[in-house]
Enzyme design. Structure first.
Site, PDB file in Angstrom:
ATOM      1  N   ARG A   1      20.694  -0.033  26.703  1.00 36.14           N
ATOM      2  CA  ARG A   1      20.135  -1.132  25.905  1.00 36.14           C
ATOM      3  C   ARG A   1      20.267  -0.753  24.428  1.00 36.14           C
ATOM      4  NH1 ARG A   1      14.679  -3.774  27.632  1.00 36.14           N
ATOM      5  NH2 ARG A   1      15.699  -5.501  26.558  1.00 36.14           N
TER       6      ARG A   1
ATOM      7  N   ASP B   1      10.616  -2.931  18.361  1.00 31.42           N
ATOM      8  CA  ASP B   1      11.697  -2.194  19.036  1.00 31.42           C
ATOM      9  C   ASP B   1      12.466  -1.325  18.057  1.00 31.42           C
ATOM     10  OD1 ASP B   1      11.223  -4.674  20.892  1.00 31.42           O
ATOM     11  OD2 ASP B   1      12.210  -3.093  22.071  1.00 31.42           O
TER      12      ASP B   1
ATOM     13  N   ARG C   1      10.881  -1.235  30.772  1.00 27.80           N
ATOM     14  CA  ARG C   1      11.288  -1.874  29.521  1.00 27.80           C
ATOM     15  C   ARG C   1      10.198  -1.612  28.499  1.00 27.80           C
ATOM     16  NH1 ARG C   1       6.980  -4.101  29.307  1.00 27.80           N
ATOM     17  NH2 ARG C   1       7.762  -5.146  27.491  1.00 27.80           N
ATOM     18  N   GLY C   2      10.420  -2.073  27.275  1.00 30.04           N
ATOM     19  CA  GLY C   2       9.495  -1.735  26.190  1.00 30.04           C
ATOM     20  C   GLY C   2      10.021  -0.475  25.518  1.00 30.04           C
ATOM     21  N   ALA C   3      10.080  -0.524  24.185  1.00 23.39           N
ATOM     22  CA  ALA C   3      10.776   0.532  23.435  1.00 23.39           C
ATOM     23  C   ALA C   3      10.315   1.958  23.796  1.00 23.39           C
ATOM     24  CB  ALA C   3      10.642   0.254  21.942  1.00 23.39           C
TER      25      ALA C   3
HETATM   26  O1  MRU Z   1      13.092  -6.566  26.403  1.00 21.83           O
HETATM   27  P1  MRU Z   1      11.837  -5.747  26.423  1.00 21.83           P
HETATM   28  O2  MRU Z   1      10.843  -6.201  27.446  1.00 21.83           O
HETATM   29  O3  MRU Z   1      12.144  -4.269  26.547  1.00 21.83           O
HETATM   30  O4  MRU Z   1      11.187  -5.977  25.009  1.00 21.83           O
HETATM   31  C1  MRU Z   1       9.969  -5.396  24.695  1.00 21.83           C
HETATM   32  C2  MRU Z   1       9.456  -5.750  23.368  1.00 21.83           C
HETATM   33  O5  MRU Z   1      10.072  -6.444  22.596  1.00 21.83           O
HETATM   34  C3  MRU Z   1       8.168  -5.105  22.962  1.00 21.83           C
HETATM   35  O6  MRU Z   1       7.410  -5.961  22.158  1.00 21.83           O
HETATM   36  C4  MRU Z   1       8.500  -3.854  22.151  1.00 21.83           C
HETATM   37  O7  MRU Z   1       9.340  -3.019  22.889  1.00 21.83           O
HETATM   38  C5  MRU Z   1       7.311  -3.115  21.755  1.00 21.83           C
HETATM   39  S1  MRU Z   1       6.748  -2.124  23.097  1.00 21.83           S
HETATM   40  C6  MRU Z   1       5.406  -1.241  22.698  1.00 21.83           C
END
Ligand code: MRU
Length: 373
Positions: A90, A243, A53-55
């Site tokens: 997603r 994101d 996860r994480g963008a």
């Molecule tokens: O739902 P997630 O865990 O994928 O959400 C992640 C976030 O909101 C992070 O803050 C965002 O992706 C920035 S990652 C460098």
């Protein structure tokens, strides 16, 4: 980054040269488990099920997922099916579409027999560029921390962050955490307030785990404590991830970011968003158009953690039968954001600010890969 002394990225090509390794983030901080992805289906499931996860990491995983798909079916129909499957995982992080578009464009013009190799190469470039970009963001963010450190006269610089925008959310280094790691290595004393980030606890589970491994002093707070801690004068600046950032500087990030930005704005605390160019959606002018993911009720009703004996267990924490809403992201308007930390520098959160740093991209909208006629 190092885990128990061994260097890891969050995603890498296996020594077999084709399968892909990831860290199963659902198990952290209690278990460090590496998982092997061997098909586009497994890559899509890893994204949708939040093993990754994480963008930026979502984007890199999708890129490798497309390579895995083309290894099996390099024809146009195979390509389109894989794109559709990965796109559906997603909706909010624009890095998914960005990475798929990049790999899709790279393979479109090459013969079928070269498509998988081309896709692996492009996925590798995306991963390497992410790491380099994060290092650059770290340098730009470090300057902001140095400024505060001068005022603090040797006392720790107190930074509040939310969710996990650390190395686990990217390929390596992290976005919001990159300046923190660099400041720490430079000897600037830090204290990081980590918002736990209900419902999935990415802050309390992942960011805290990362900071702990780097030896950076930190304290986990419940999300609702953020405003209070700021009001008490215990936060010098906030740095969060993104994101999807619109061309006008509005930012979608993990649910709860907006409330922290409101509190910071009210109290005059600088609020920075680390947003690499892969996270900027040049096609959108307003955060109101960003698709916000609604996730399963079970994320709110249940919690997973380790029992005293170290076993993982899931328990229900809410009233059985009560309806649940679970929007996973919110939008922080540009007016609440002090600056966007990008790999090219820190920009004001505005169309002009972003266009000045990225004139090439602001003026040239890239068409998404479309199905063949
Ligand atoms: O739902 P997630 O865990 O994928 O959400 C992640 C976030 O909101 C992070 O803050 C965002 O992706 C920035 S990652 C460098």
């Amino acid at each position: 980054m190092k885990v128990d002394g061994k260097g890891y990225r969050s995603i890498w090509l296996d020594t077999d040269g084709w399968s892909v390794r990831i860290i199963d983030q659902r198990r952290l901080p209690h278990r460090f488990e590496v998982v092997r992805l061997t098909s586009v289906g497994e890559a899509a499931a890893a994204i949708a099920g939040m093993q990754v996860r994480g963008a930026p990491l979502i984007g890199a995983t999708a890129a490798y997922g497309l390579a895995l798909a083309l290894r099996e079916r390099p024809d146009d129909e195979g390509l389109q099916q894989a794109l559709t499957r990965l796109r559906a995982t997603r909706p909010t992080a624009v890095n998914l579409e960005w990475a798929l578009g990049r790999v899709g464009r790279a393979v479109q013009e090459v013969p079928e027999r070269e498509r998988a190799t081309t896709a692996y190469r492009e996925a590798g470039l995306i991963a390497d560029e992410d790491v380099e970009g994060n290092r650059a963001m770290g340098e730009h963010g470090l300057r902001l921390i140095r400024e505060v450190a001068k005022r603090r006269g040797g006392e720790p610089v107190r930074v509040l962050t939310h969710c996990n925008a650390g190395w686990l959310a990217t390929v390596d280094v992290g976005t919001a955490t990159a300046p923190l790691y660099q400041a720490h290595r430079e000897g600037i004393p830090l204290h990081v307030w980590v918002g736990e980030t209900r419902p999935r606890n990415q802050g309390g589970a992942l960011t805290a785990w990362e900071l702990g491994h780097e030896g950076i002093p930190h304290t986990i707070i419940v999300d609702n404590a953020g405003g209070h801690i700021m009001q008490r004068g215990e936060v010098d600046l906030c740095i969060v991830g993104a994101d999807r950032t619109t061309a006008s500087g509005d930012v979608a990030n993990k649910i709860g970011t907006y409330l922290k930005a409101l509190a910071a704005h009210d109290l005059g605390i600088p609020f920075y968003v680390a947003s690499p160019s892969s996270t900027i959606d040049w096609t959108l002018d307003s955060g109101g158009h960003i698709p916000i993911e609604e996730r399963a009720a079970r994320e709110v009703t249940h919690l997973t953690g380790a029992t005293a004996s170290g076993e993982l267990a899931t328990i229900q924490v809410t009233a059985p039968g009560s309806p649940v809403g679970n929007p996973a992201f919110d939008v922080t308007p540009a007016r609440l954001i002090t600056g966007l930390i990008t790999e090219r520098g820190v920009a004001p959160a505005s169309r002009e600010g972003l266009a000045r740093l990225f004139p090439d991209q602001a003026n040239a909208l890239v068409e998404p890969v479309s199905a063949p006629e």
